[in-house]
Design an enzyme around this catalytic site. Structure first.
Site, PDB file in Angstrom:
ATOM      1  N   LYS A  76       0.846  -1.202   0.000  1.00 17.60           N
ATOM      2  CA  LYS A  76       0.000   0.000   0.000  1.00 17.60           C
ATOM      3  C   LYS A  76       0.881   1.251   0.000  1.00 17.60           C
ATOM      4  O   LYS A  76       1.950   1.270   0.631  1.00 17.60           O
ATOM      5  CB  LYS A  76      -0.898  -0.044   1.251  1.00 17.60           C
ATOM      6  CG  LYS A  76      -1.967   1.037   1.306  1.00 17.60           C
ATOM      7  CD  LYS A  76      -2.883   0.815   2.514  1.00 17.60           C
ATOM      8  CE  LYS A  76      -3.950   1.878   2.638  1.00 17.60           C
ATOM      9  NZ  LYS A  76      -4.858   1.642   3.782  1.00 17.60           N
ATOM     10  N   SER A 151      -9.740   1.670   2.744  1.00 17.72           N
ATOM     11  CA  SER A 151      -8.852   2.418   1.882  1.00 17.72           C
ATOM     12  C   SER A 151      -7.797   1.584   1.169  1.00 17.72           C
ATOM     13  O   SER A 151      -7.190   2.041   0.211  1.00 17.72           O
ATOM     14  CB  SER A 151      -8.148   3.498   2.700  1.00 17.72           C
ATOM     15  OG  SER A 151      -7.324   2.907   3.697  1.00 17.72           O
ATOM     16  N   SER A 175      -9.931  -0.666   6.995  1.00 15.61           N
ATOM     17  CA  SER A 175      -9.364  -0.524   5.651  1.00 15.61           C
ATOM     18  C   SER A 175      -8.668  -1.739   5.070  1.00 15.61           C
ATOM     19  O   SER A 175      -8.310  -1.726   3.898  1.00 15.61           O
ATOM     20  CB  SER A 175      -8.400   0.656   5.604  1.00 15.61           C
ATOM     21  OG  SER A 175      -9.135   1.841   5.467  1.00 15.61           O
TER      22      SER A 175
HETATM   23  N1  GLN Z   1     -13.209   3.590   6.125  1.00 16.68           N
HETATM   24  C1  GLN Z   1     -12.639   4.049   7.347  1.00 16.68           C
HETATM   25  C2  GLN Z   1     -12.384   5.531   7.279  1.00 16.68           C
HETATM   26  O1  GLN Z   1     -12.667   6.086   6.285  1.00 16.68           O
HETATM   27  C3  GLN Z   1     -11.412   3.279   7.668  1.00 16.68           C
HETATM   28  C4  GLN Z   1     -10.139   3.853   7.198  1.00 16.68           C
HETATM   29  C5  GLN Z   1      -8.953   3.014   7.520  1.00 16.68           C
HETATM   30  O2  GLN Z   1      -9.077   1.966   8.134  1.00 16.68           O
HETATM   31  N2  GLN Z   1      -7.789   3.510   7.140  1.00 16.68           N
HETATM   32  O3  GLN Z   1     -11.917   6.130   8.197  1.00 16.68           O
END
Ligand code: GLN
Length: 472
Positions: A76, A151, A175
Protein backbone atom coordinates in the site's frame (compact mmCIF):
# COMPACT_ATOMS: atom_id res chain seq x y z
CA UNK A 1 3.76 -19.44 -15.67
CA UNK A 2 0.45 -20.17 -17.40
CA UNK A 3 -1.83 -20.01 -14.41
CA UNK A 4 -0.73 -18.16 -11.29
CA UNK A 5 -0.13 -20.22 -8.14
CA UNK A 6 -3.23 -20.21 -5.96
CA UNK A 7 -1.49 -19.29 -2.73
CA UNK A 8 1.87 -18.36 -1.24
CA UNK A 9 2.08 -21.88 0.16
CA UNK A 10 1.55 -23.29 -3.35
CA UNK A 11 4.14 -20.93 -4.88
CA UNK A 12 6.59 -21.88 -2.12
CA UNK A 13 6.39 -25.55 -3.12
CA UNK A 14 6.88 -24.70 -6.79
CA UNK A 15 9.90 -22.52 -5.98
CA UNK A 16 11.48 -24.99 -3.57
CA UNK A 17 11.11 -27.93 -5.94
CA UNK A 18 12.53 -25.88 -8.80
CA UNK A 19 9.37 -26.23 -10.88
CA UNK A 20 9.27 -22.45 -11.10
CA UNK A 21 11.91 -19.77 -10.61
CA UNK A 22 11.29 -16.51 -8.80
CA UNK A 23 12.06 -14.77 -12.12
CA UNK A 24 9.35 -16.72 -13.94
CA UNK A 25 6.93 -16.06 -11.13
CA UNK A 26 7.67 -12.32 -11.18
CA UNK A 27 7.41 -12.25 -14.98
CA UNK A 28 3.98 -13.87 -14.76
CA UNK A 29 2.79 -11.25 -12.30
CA UNK A 30 4.18 -8.37 -14.34
CA UNK A 31 2.23 -9.69 -17.34
CA UNK A 32 -0.90 -10.04 -15.25
CA UNK A 33 -0.55 -6.49 -13.88
CA UNK A 34 -0.29 -5.24 -17.45
CA UNK A 35 -3.40 -7.23 -18.45
CA UNK A 36 -5.44 -5.80 -15.59
CA UNK A 37 -4.22 -2.21 -15.94
CA UNK A 38 -7.87 -1.20 -16.34
CA UNK A 39 -8.37 -1.79 -12.61
CA UNK A 40 -5.84 0.90 -11.64
CA UNK A 41 -4.81 -1.21 -8.66
CA UNK A 42 -1.22 0.02 -8.79
CA UNK A 43 0.04 3.60 -8.67
CA UNK A 44 3.48 2.37 -9.68
CA UNK A 45 4.99 -0.91 -10.77
CA UNK A 46 8.62 -0.98 -9.65
CA UNK A 47 11.36 -0.94 -12.26
CA UNK A 48 13.54 -3.42 -10.35
CA UNK A 49 11.09 -6.33 -9.98
CA UNK A 50 13.20 -8.59 -12.22
CA UNK A 51 16.33 -7.67 -10.31
CA UNK A 52 14.67 -8.48 -6.98
CA UNK A 53 13.49 -11.82 -8.40
CA UNK A 54 16.98 -12.67 -9.67
CA UNK A 55 18.38 -11.98 -6.20
CA UNK A 56 15.74 -14.30 -4.72
CA UNK A 57 16.67 -17.03 -7.21
CA UNK A 58 20.31 -16.75 -6.14
CA UNK A 59 19.27 -17.22 -2.51
CA UNK A 60 17.01 -20.18 -3.37
CA UNK A 61 19.84 -21.79 -5.38
CA UNK A 62 22.09 -21.36 -2.34
CA UNK A 63 19.65 -23.50 -0.36
CA UNK A 64 17.92 -20.74 1.58
CA UNK A 65 14.23 -21.17 2.27
CA UNK A 66 11.96 -18.65 3.94
CA UNK A 67 8.19 -18.72 3.53
CA UNK A 68 8.29 -15.49 1.50
CA UNK A 69 11.56 -15.87 -0.44
CA UNK A 70 10.80 -14.96 -4.06
CA UNK A 71 7.10 -14.30 -3.37
CA UNK A 72 5.69 -11.30 -5.30
CA UNK A 73 3.85 -8.89 -3.01
CA UNK A 74 2.17 -5.51 -3.41
CA UNK A 75 2.52 -2.70 -0.87
CA UNK A 76 0.00 0.00 0.00
CA UNK A 77 1.21 3.47 -0.90
CA UNK A 78 1.37 4.66 2.73
CA UNK A 79 4.11 2.21 3.72
CA UNK A 80 7.68 3.41 3.21
CA UNK A 81 10.20 1.65 0.99
CA UNK A 82 13.56 3.42 1.01
CA UNK A 83 14.20 5.39 -2.17
CA UNK A 84 10.69 4.82 -3.51
CA UNK A 85 7.87 7.30 -3.87
CA UNK A 86 5.30 6.93 -1.08
CA UNK A 87 2.42 9.31 -1.68
CA UNK A 88 -0.51 8.03 0.38
CA UNK A 89 -2.39 8.72 -2.87
CA UNK A 90 -2.20 12.44 -2.11
CA UNK A 91 -1.09 15.42 -4.18
CA UNK A 92 0.63 16.51 -0.98
CA UNK A 93 3.21 13.74 -1.32
CA UNK A 94 3.12 13.16 -5.07
CA UNK A 95 6.89 13.09 -5.51
CA UNK A 96 7.93 12.28 -1.96
CA UNK A 97 10.61 9.61 -1.71
CA UNK A 98 10.97 7.56 1.45
CA UNK A 99 14.30 7.94 3.23
CA UNK A 100 14.05 4.67 5.13
CA UNK A 101 12.27 1.31 5.09
CA UNK A 102 9.20 0.72 7.22
CA UNK A 103 9.97 -2.03 9.74
CA UNK A 104 7.59 -4.40 7.93
CA UNK A 105 9.40 -3.72 4.65
CA UNK A 106 12.79 -4.31 6.28
CA UNK A 107 11.52 -7.66 7.58
CA UNK A 108 10.09 -8.70 4.21
CA UNK A 109 13.28 -7.68 2.41
CA UNK A 110 15.17 -9.88 4.87
CA UNK A 111 12.93 -12.80 3.89
CA UNK A 112 13.58 -12.10 0.21
CA UNK A 113 10.04 -11.12 -0.82
CA UNK A 114 9.72 -9.41 -4.20
CA UNK A 115 7.92 -6.04 -4.16
CA UNK A 116 5.89 -5.59 -7.32
CA UNK A 117 4.77 -2.02 -6.74
CA UNK A 118 2.74 0.36 -4.63
CA UNK A 119 -1.02 0.14 -4.61
CA UNK A 120 -3.73 2.75 -4.84
CA UNK A 121 -5.69 3.82 -1.77
CA UNK A 122 -7.97 6.49 -0.41
CA UNK A 123 -5.95 9.64 0.27
CA UNK A 124 -4.10 9.24 3.59
CA UNK A 125 -6.20 6.07 4.14
CA UNK A 126 -9.42 8.02 4.57
CA UNK A 127 -12.29 6.29 2.86
CA UNK A 128 -14.09 3.06 2.09
CA UNK A 129 -13.95 2.92 -1.71
CA UNK A 130 -10.55 4.15 -3.04
CA UNK A 131 -12.50 6.94 -4.72
CA UNK A 132 -10.71 9.45 -2.49
CA UNK A 133 -7.37 8.74 -4.19
CA UNK A 134 -5.95 11.89 -5.78
CA UNK A 135 -4.90 9.72 -8.72
CA UNK A 136 -8.20 8.13 -9.76
CA UNK A 137 -10.17 5.27 -8.25
CA UNK A 138 -9.46 1.56 -8.39
CA UNK A 139 -12.09 -0.80 -9.81
CA UNK A 140 -13.40 -4.01 -8.32
CA UNK A 141 -11.97 -6.92 -10.38
CA UNK A 142 -15.22 -8.88 -9.99
CA UNK A 143 -17.32 -6.03 -11.40
CA UNK A 144 -15.40 -3.00 -12.64
CA UNK A 145 -18.50 -0.79 -12.32
CA UNK A 146 -18.16 -1.27 -8.55
CA UNK A 147 -15.63 -0.08 -6.00
CA UNK A 148 -13.05 -2.44 -4.49
CA UNK A 149 -13.61 -0.98 -1.03
CA UNK A 150 -11.05 1.06 0.82
CA UNK A 151 -8.85 2.42 1.88
CA UNK A 152 -6.59 -0.52 0.91
CA UNK A 153 -8.64 -1.02 -2.28
CA UNK A 154 -5.60 -1.23 -4.58
CA UNK A 155 -4.06 -4.00 -2.48
CA UNK A 156 -7.33 -5.96 -2.33
CA UNK A 157 -7.98 -5.56 -6.07
CA UNK A 158 -4.42 -6.60 -6.94
CA UNK A 159 -4.71 -9.79 -4.88
CA UNK A 160 -8.21 -10.61 -6.15
CA UNK A 161 -7.15 -10.06 -9.78
CA UNK A 162 -4.07 -12.31 -9.42
CA UNK A 163 -1.92 -9.22 -9.93
CA UNK A 164 -0.05 -9.97 -6.66
CA UNK A 165 0.16 -13.13 -4.60
CA UNK A 166 -0.59 -11.14 -1.44
CA UNK A 167 -0.33 -7.55 -0.27
CA UNK A 168 0.14 -5.27 2.69
CA UNK A 169 -2.57 -2.86 3.75
CA UNK A 170 -3.26 -0.70 6.77
CA UNK A 171 -6.36 -0.72 8.94
CA UNK A 172 -7.48 2.21 11.08
CA UNK A 173 -11.20 1.48 11.06
CA UNK A 174 -11.62 -1.36 8.58
CA UNK A 175 -9.36 -0.52 5.65
CA UNK A 176 -8.01 -4.05 5.29
CA UNK A 177 -11.15 -6.03 6.12
CA UNK A 178 -13.71 -4.03 4.14
CA UNK A 179 -11.85 -4.12 0.78
CA UNK A 180 -11.01 -7.78 1.44
CA UNK A 181 -14.75 -8.41 1.82
CA UNK A 182 -15.63 -6.47 -1.34
CA UNK A 183 -13.00 -8.26 -3.43
CA UNK A 184 -13.43 -11.78 -2.02
CA UNK A 185 -10.03 -12.13 -0.36
CA UNK A 186 -8.81 -12.65 3.21
CA UNK A 187 -7.86 -9.59 5.28
CA UNK A 188 -6.35 -9.49 8.76
CA UNK A 189 -6.30 -6.51 11.10
CA UNK A 190 -3.78 -7.69 13.70
CA UNK A 191 -3.79 -6.82 17.41
CA UNK A 192 -2.81 -3.16 17.86
CA UNK A 193 0.93 -3.05 18.47
CA UNK A 194 1.64 -6.57 17.26
CA UNK A 195 3.02 -5.12 14.00
CA UNK A 196 5.30 -2.08 14.06
CA UNK A 197 3.91 1.19 12.74
CA UNK A 198 7.38 2.55 12.04
CA UNK A 199 7.30 3.67 8.41
CA UNK A 200 3.51 3.63 8.14
CA UNK A 201 2.14 7.11 7.49
CA UNK A 202 0.11 7.92 10.57
CA UNK A 203 -3.64 8.40 10.28
CA UNK A 204 -5.05 7.65 13.75
CA UNK A 205 -2.06 6.58 15.80
CA UNK A 206 -4.05 4.81 18.52
CA UNK A 207 -5.98 2.84 15.87
CA UNK A 208 -3.55 2.17 12.98
CA UNK A 209 -2.09 -1.23 12.23
CA UNK A 210 -0.47 -2.86 9.18
CA UNK A 211 -1.75 -6.24 8.07
CA UNK A 212 -1.97 -8.71 5.19
CA UNK A 213 -4.47 -9.17 2.35
CA UNK A 214 -4.17 -12.65 0.90
CA UNK A 215 -5.83 -15.42 -1.06
CA UNK A 216 -6.11 -17.79 1.88
CA UNK A 217 -6.17 -17.71 5.66
CA UNK A 218 -2.94 -19.68 5.69
CA UNK A 219 -1.25 -17.03 3.52
CA UNK A 220 -2.48 -14.23 5.78
CA UNK A 221 -1.03 -16.15 8.72
CA UNK A 222 2.31 -16.57 6.92
CA UNK A 223 2.55 -12.90 6.09
CA UNK A 224 1.49 -11.87 9.59
CA UNK A 225 4.18 -14.18 11.01
CA UNK A 226 6.78 -12.43 8.88
CA UNK A 227 5.87 -8.85 9.82
CA UNK A 228 4.88 -9.11 13.48
CA UNK A 229 7.12 -8.47 16.48
CA UNK A 230 8.31 -5.88 18.97
CA UNK A 231 10.23 -2.95 17.50
CA UNK A 232 12.37 -0.37 19.27
CA UNK A 233 11.22 2.15 16.64
CA UNK A 234 7.60 1.88 17.78
CA UNK A 235 7.12 2.17 21.52
CA UNK A 236 3.53 0.92 21.24
CA UNK A 237 4.58 -2.52 19.97
CA UNK A 238 3.67 -5.49 22.13
CA UNK A 239 6.68 -7.29 23.69
CA UNK A 240 7.50 -10.62 22.03
CA UNK A 241 7.17 -12.29 25.41
CA UNK A 242 3.49 -11.28 25.78
CA UNK A 243 1.41 -14.47 26.00
CA UNK A 244 -0.55 -15.22 22.84
CA UNK A 245 -3.79 -17.18 22.88
CA UNK A 246 -3.04 -20.74 21.70
CA UNK A 247 -5.24 -22.54 19.18
CA UNK A 248 -7.90 -24.93 20.46
CA UNK A 249 -10.12 -27.63 19.02
CA UNK A 250 -13.51 -26.16 19.94
CA UNK A 251 -14.54 -22.56 20.20
CA UNK A 252 -17.55 -20.62 21.38
CA UNK A 253 -18.54 -17.82 19.02
CA UNK A 254 -20.74 -14.94 20.13
CA UNK A 255 -23.15 -13.18 17.77
CA UNK A 256 -24.43 -9.72 18.76
CA UNK A 257 -27.84 -10.46 17.23
CA UNK A 258 -29.68 -7.19 17.61
CA UNK A 259 -26.72 -5.24 16.22
CA UNK A 260 -26.20 -7.59 13.28
CA UNK A 261 -29.86 -7.55 12.29
CA UNK A 262 -30.15 -3.78 11.87
CA UNK A 263 -29.64 -2.22 8.46
CA UNK A 264 -27.86 -5.18 6.92
CA UNK A 265 -28.59 -6.17 3.34
CA UNK A 266 -30.79 -9.33 3.48
CA UNK A 267 -28.46 -11.27 1.15
CA UNK A 268 -25.44 -10.33 3.27
CA UNK A 269 -27.36 -11.49 6.31
CA UNK A 270 -28.24 -14.82 4.65
CA UNK A 271 -24.56 -15.41 3.80
CA UNK A 272 -23.64 -14.57 7.39
CA UNK A 273 -26.15 -17.14 8.71
CA UNK A 274 -24.65 -19.75 6.38
CA UNK A 275 -21.25 -18.97 7.86
CA UNK A 276 -22.57 -19.54 11.37
CA UNK A 277 -24.00 -22.87 10.23
CA UNK A 278 -20.62 -23.86 8.78
CA UNK A 279 -18.97 -23.07 12.11
CA UNK A 280 -21.58 -25.10 14.00
CA UNK A 281 -21.16 -28.00 11.56
CA UNK A 282 -17.43 -27.96 12.29
CA UNK A 283 -18.21 -28.53 15.97
CA UNK A 284 -18.06 -24.98 17.33
CA UNK A 285 -20.71 -23.46 19.55
CA UNK A 286 -22.56 -20.35 18.41
CA UNK A 287 -24.36 -18.28 21.05
CA UNK A 288 -26.13 -14.93 21.11
CA UNK A 289 -24.43 -12.15 23.04
CA UNK A 290 -25.52 -8.67 23.99
CA UNK A 291 -23.19 -5.80 23.15
CA UNK A 292 -25.26 -2.64 23.54
CA UNK A 293 -22.28 -0.25 23.20
CA UNK A 294 -21.54 -1.43 19.63
CA UNK A 295 -24.24 0.96 18.50
CA UNK A 296 -22.00 3.83 19.68
CA UNK A 297 -18.79 2.54 18.11
CA UNK A 298 -19.13 4.32 14.76
CA UNK A 299 -19.82 7.74 16.33
CA UNK A 300 -16.94 7.21 18.75
CA UNK A 301 -14.58 6.31 15.91
CA UNK A 302 -15.60 9.33 13.85
CA UNK A 303 -14.53 11.60 16.71
CA UNK A 304 -11.33 9.90 17.88
CA UNK A 305 -10.04 9.22 14.35
CA UNK A 306 -10.41 12.81 12.97
CA UNK A 307 -8.94 14.20 16.20
CA UNK A 308 -5.82 12.11 15.64
CA UNK A 309 -5.86 12.84 11.89
CA UNK A 310 -5.84 16.58 12.54
CA UNK A 311 -2.77 16.23 14.75
CA UNK A 312 -0.93 13.77 12.50
CA UNK A 313 -1.51 15.75 9.31
CA UNK A 314 -0.26 18.99 10.89
CA UNK A 315 3.24 17.91 9.83
CA UNK A 316 2.34 18.65 6.20
CA UNK A 317 3.17 22.33 6.42
CA UNK A 318 4.81 22.86 3.05
CA UNK A 319 8.21 23.07 4.71
CA UNK A 320 9.22 19.63 5.85
CA UNK A 321 7.42 17.22 3.56
CA UNK A 322 5.93 17.24 0.11
CA UNK A 323 4.13 19.99 -1.70
CA UNK A 324 5.23 23.57 -1.21
CA UNK A 325 3.02 26.45 -2.28
CA UNK A 326 4.42 29.98 -2.17
CA UNK A 327 2.09 32.24 -0.19
CA UNK A 328 4.43 35.14 0.53
CA UNK A 329 4.66 34.49 4.28
CA UNK A 330 4.93 31.57 6.62
CA UNK A 331 1.16 31.45 7.18
CA UNK A 332 0.60 32.13 3.50
CA UNK A 333 2.84 29.19 2.53
CA UNK A 334 1.02 27.04 4.98
CA UNK A 335 -2.40 27.89 3.57
CA UNK A 336 -1.27 27.57 -0.03
CA UNK A 337 0.46 24.22 0.51
CA UNK A 338 -2.31 22.61 2.52
CA UNK A 339 -5.03 24.11 0.33
CA UNK A 340 -3.49 22.64 -2.80
CA UNK A 341 -2.15 19.40 -1.28
CA UNK A 342 -5.13 17.94 0.55
CA UNK A 343 -8.24 16.62 -1.17
CA UNK A 344 -11.79 17.06 0.19
CA UNK A 345 -11.83 14.08 2.60
CA UNK A 346 -8.61 14.89 4.50
CA UNK A 347 -9.82 18.50 4.73
CA UNK A 348 -13.17 17.42 6.10
CA UNK A 349 -11.49 15.28 8.73
CA UNK A 350 -8.92 17.92 9.69
CA UNK A 351 -11.78 20.38 10.21
CA UNK A 352 -13.77 17.87 12.24
CA UNK A 353 -10.71 16.91 14.25
CA UNK A 354 -9.66 20.43 15.15
CA UNK A 355 -13.27 21.17 16.11
CA UNK A 356 -13.64 18.22 18.50
CA UNK A 357 -10.28 19.06 20.07
CA UNK A 358 -10.89 22.80 20.39
CA UNK A 359 -11.00 24.13 23.94
CA UNK A 360 -14.73 24.93 23.91
CA UNK A 361 -15.79 21.53 22.60
CA UNK A 362 -13.10 19.15 23.85
CA UNK A 363 -15.15 17.82 26.76
CA UNK A 364 -18.38 17.52 24.83
CA UNK A 365 -16.81 15.58 21.94
CA UNK A 366 -13.29 14.24 22.37
CA UNK A 367 -13.56 13.71 26.12
CA UNK A 368 -16.93 12.03 25.68
CA UNK A 369 -15.57 9.81 22.89
CA UNK A 370 -12.71 8.71 25.14
CA UNK A 371 -15.23 7.75 27.81
CA UNK A 372 -17.31 5.91 25.21
CA UNK A 373 -14.14 4.10 24.11
CA UNK A 374 -13.70 2.78 27.65
CA UNK A 375 -17.36 1.65 27.80
CA UNK A 376 -16.98 -0.21 24.50
CA UNK A 377 -13.78 -1.84 25.74
CA UNK A 378 -15.45 -2.88 28.98
CA UNK A 379 -18.51 -4.23 27.16
CA UNK A 380 -16.53 -6.32 24.64
CA UNK A 381 -14.01 -7.56 27.20
CA UNK A 382 -16.92 -8.72 29.34
CA UNK A 383 -18.29 -10.75 26.45
CA UNK A 384 -14.84 -12.24 25.81
CA UNK A 385 -15.04 -13.80 29.26
CA UNK A 386 -17.71 -16.14 27.93
CA UNK A 387 -16.88 -16.47 24.22
CA UNK A 388 -13.65 -16.94 22.23
CA UNK A 389 -14.66 -14.86 19.23
CA UNK A 390 -17.36 -12.45 18.09
CA UNK A 391 -18.85 -12.84 14.62
CA UNK A 392 -20.53 -10.21 12.43
CA UNK A 393 -20.71 -9.55 8.71
CA UNK A 394 -17.70 -7.48 7.65
CA UNK A 395 -19.86 -4.89 5.91
CA UNK A 396 -23.59 -4.14 5.82
CA UNK A 397 -23.67 -4.21 1.99
CA UNK A 398 -21.77 -5.81 -0.89
CA UNK A 399 -19.45 -3.73 -3.08
CA UNK A 400 -21.36 -0.65 -4.24
CA UNK A 401 -21.22 1.18 -7.56
CA UNK A 402 -18.49 3.70 -8.33
CA UNK A 403 -19.97 7.12 -7.53
CA UNK A 404 -22.88 5.74 -5.51
CA UNK A 405 -21.78 7.20 -2.17
CA UNK A 406 -19.28 9.92 -3.07
CA UNK A 407 -21.69 12.76 -2.42
CA UNK A 408 -22.89 11.36 0.91
CA UNK A 409 -20.03 11.04 3.42
CA UNK A 410 -22.35 9.67 6.12
CA UNK A 411 -23.49 6.79 3.90
CA UNK A 412 -19.81 6.07 3.22
CA UNK A 413 -18.98 6.15 6.95
CA UNK A 414 -21.78 3.64 7.64
CA UNK A 415 -19.76 1.04 5.71
CA UNK A 416 -17.46 0.88 8.75
CA UNK A 417 -20.16 0.00 11.27
CA UNK A 418 -18.90 -3.55 11.93
CA UNK A 419 -15.18 -2.96 11.58
CA UNK A 420 -14.35 0.07 13.76
CA UNK A 421 -14.89 -1.64 17.15
CA UNK A 422 -11.79 -3.83 16.77
CA UNK A 423 -9.67 -0.71 16.19
CA UNK A 424 -11.26 1.21 19.04
CA UNK A 425 -10.23 -1.46 21.53
CA UNK A 426 -7.14 -2.78 19.71
CA UNK A 427 -8.17 -6.42 19.27
CA UNK A 428 -7.50 -8.51 16.13
CA UNK A 429 -10.17 -9.14 13.50
CA UNK A 430 -10.24 -11.18 10.32
CA UNK A 431 -12.46 -10.94 7.25
CA UNK A 432 -12.85 -14.07 5.14
CA UNK A 433 -14.97 -14.48 2.03
CA UNK A 434 -17.97 -16.68 2.73
CA UNK A 435 -20.96 -16.98 0.44
CA UNK A 436 -21.95 -14.83 -2.50
CA UNK A 437 -24.87 -12.80 -3.74
CA UNK A 438 -25.93 -11.59 -7.16
CA UNK A 439 -26.29 -7.94 -8.22
CA UNK A 440 -27.14 -6.95 -11.80
CA UNK A 441 -26.37 -10.50 -12.89
CA UNK A 442 -22.86 -10.44 -11.36
CA UNK A 443 -21.85 -12.72 -8.51
CA UNK A 444 -20.26 -10.76 -5.67
CA UNK A 445 -18.48 -11.99 -2.55
CA UNK A 446 -19.59 -11.43 1.04
CA UNK A 447 -17.20 -11.00 3.95
CA UNK A 448 -17.55 -12.74 7.32
CA UNK A 449 -15.78 -11.00 10.21
CA UNK A 450 -14.39 -12.64 13.33
CA UNK A 451 -12.98 -10.65 16.22
CA UNK A 452 -10.89 -12.20 19.02
CA UNK A 453 -9.36 -10.93 22.26
CA UNK A 454 -5.93 -9.27 22.16
CA UNK A 455 -3.23 -11.55 20.70
CA UNK A 456 -5.90 -14.07 19.71
CA UNK A 457 -4.90 -14.25 16.03
CA UNK A 458 -4.60 -18.06 16.24
CA UNK A 459 -8.32 -18.28 17.09
CA UNK A 460 -9.12 -16.22 14.00
CA UNK A 461 -6.95 -18.36 11.73
CA UNK A 462 -8.53 -21.60 12.96
CA UNK A 463 -12.10 -20.36 12.59
CA UNK A 464 -11.39 -18.46 9.37
CA UNK A 465 -9.98 -21.61 7.81
CA UNK A 466 -13.26 -23.41 8.52
CA UNK A 467 -15.12 -20.75 6.56
CA UNK A 468 -12.76 -20.77 3.58
CA UNK A 469 -12.69 -24.57 3.51
CA UNK A 470 -9.02 -24.70 4.48
CA UNK A 471 -9.84 -26.31 7.82
CA UNK A 472 -8.96 -29.95 8.30
N1 GLN B 1 -13.21 3.59 6.13
C1 GLN B 1 -12.64 4.05 7.35
C2 GLN B 1 -12.38 5.53 7.28
O1 GLN B 1 -12.67 6.09 6.29
C3 GLN B 1 -11.41 3.28 7.67
C4 GLN B 1 -10.14 3.85 7.20
C5 GLN B 1 -8.95 3.01 7.52
O2 GLN B 1 -9.08 1.97 8.13
N2 GLN B 1 -7.79 3.51 7.14
O3 GLN B 1 -11.92 6.13 8.20
Amino acid sequence: MDTPPKTIAHARTLLDTGELTACELAEGYLARIEQRKDLHAYLEVFDDVREQARAADVRIAAGESHPLLGIPLAVKDNILIEGRVASSASKMLEGYRATYDATVVRKLKGEGAVFLGRTNMDEFAMGSSTENSAFGCTRNPLDPTRVPGGSSGGSAAAVAADAALAALGSDTGGSIRQPAAFCGVVGLKPTYGSVSRSGLMAMGSSLDVIGPLARSVRDAELLFGAIRGADSLDATTVPDTAPRISPRERYTIGVPRSFVEQGVDPDVHAAFEQGLTALRDAGHRVVDVSLPTLAQALATYYIIMPAEVSANLARFDGVRYGLHGDGGSRIGDYKRSRGAGFGPEPRRRILLGTYVLSSGYYDAYYGQAMRARECIRHDIQGVFETVDAIATPTTPTPAFKVGEKTSDPLAMYLEDIFTVSANIIGVPALSVPHGTLVRDGVTLPVGFQLMAPELGEATLFTLGAVLTGEGS
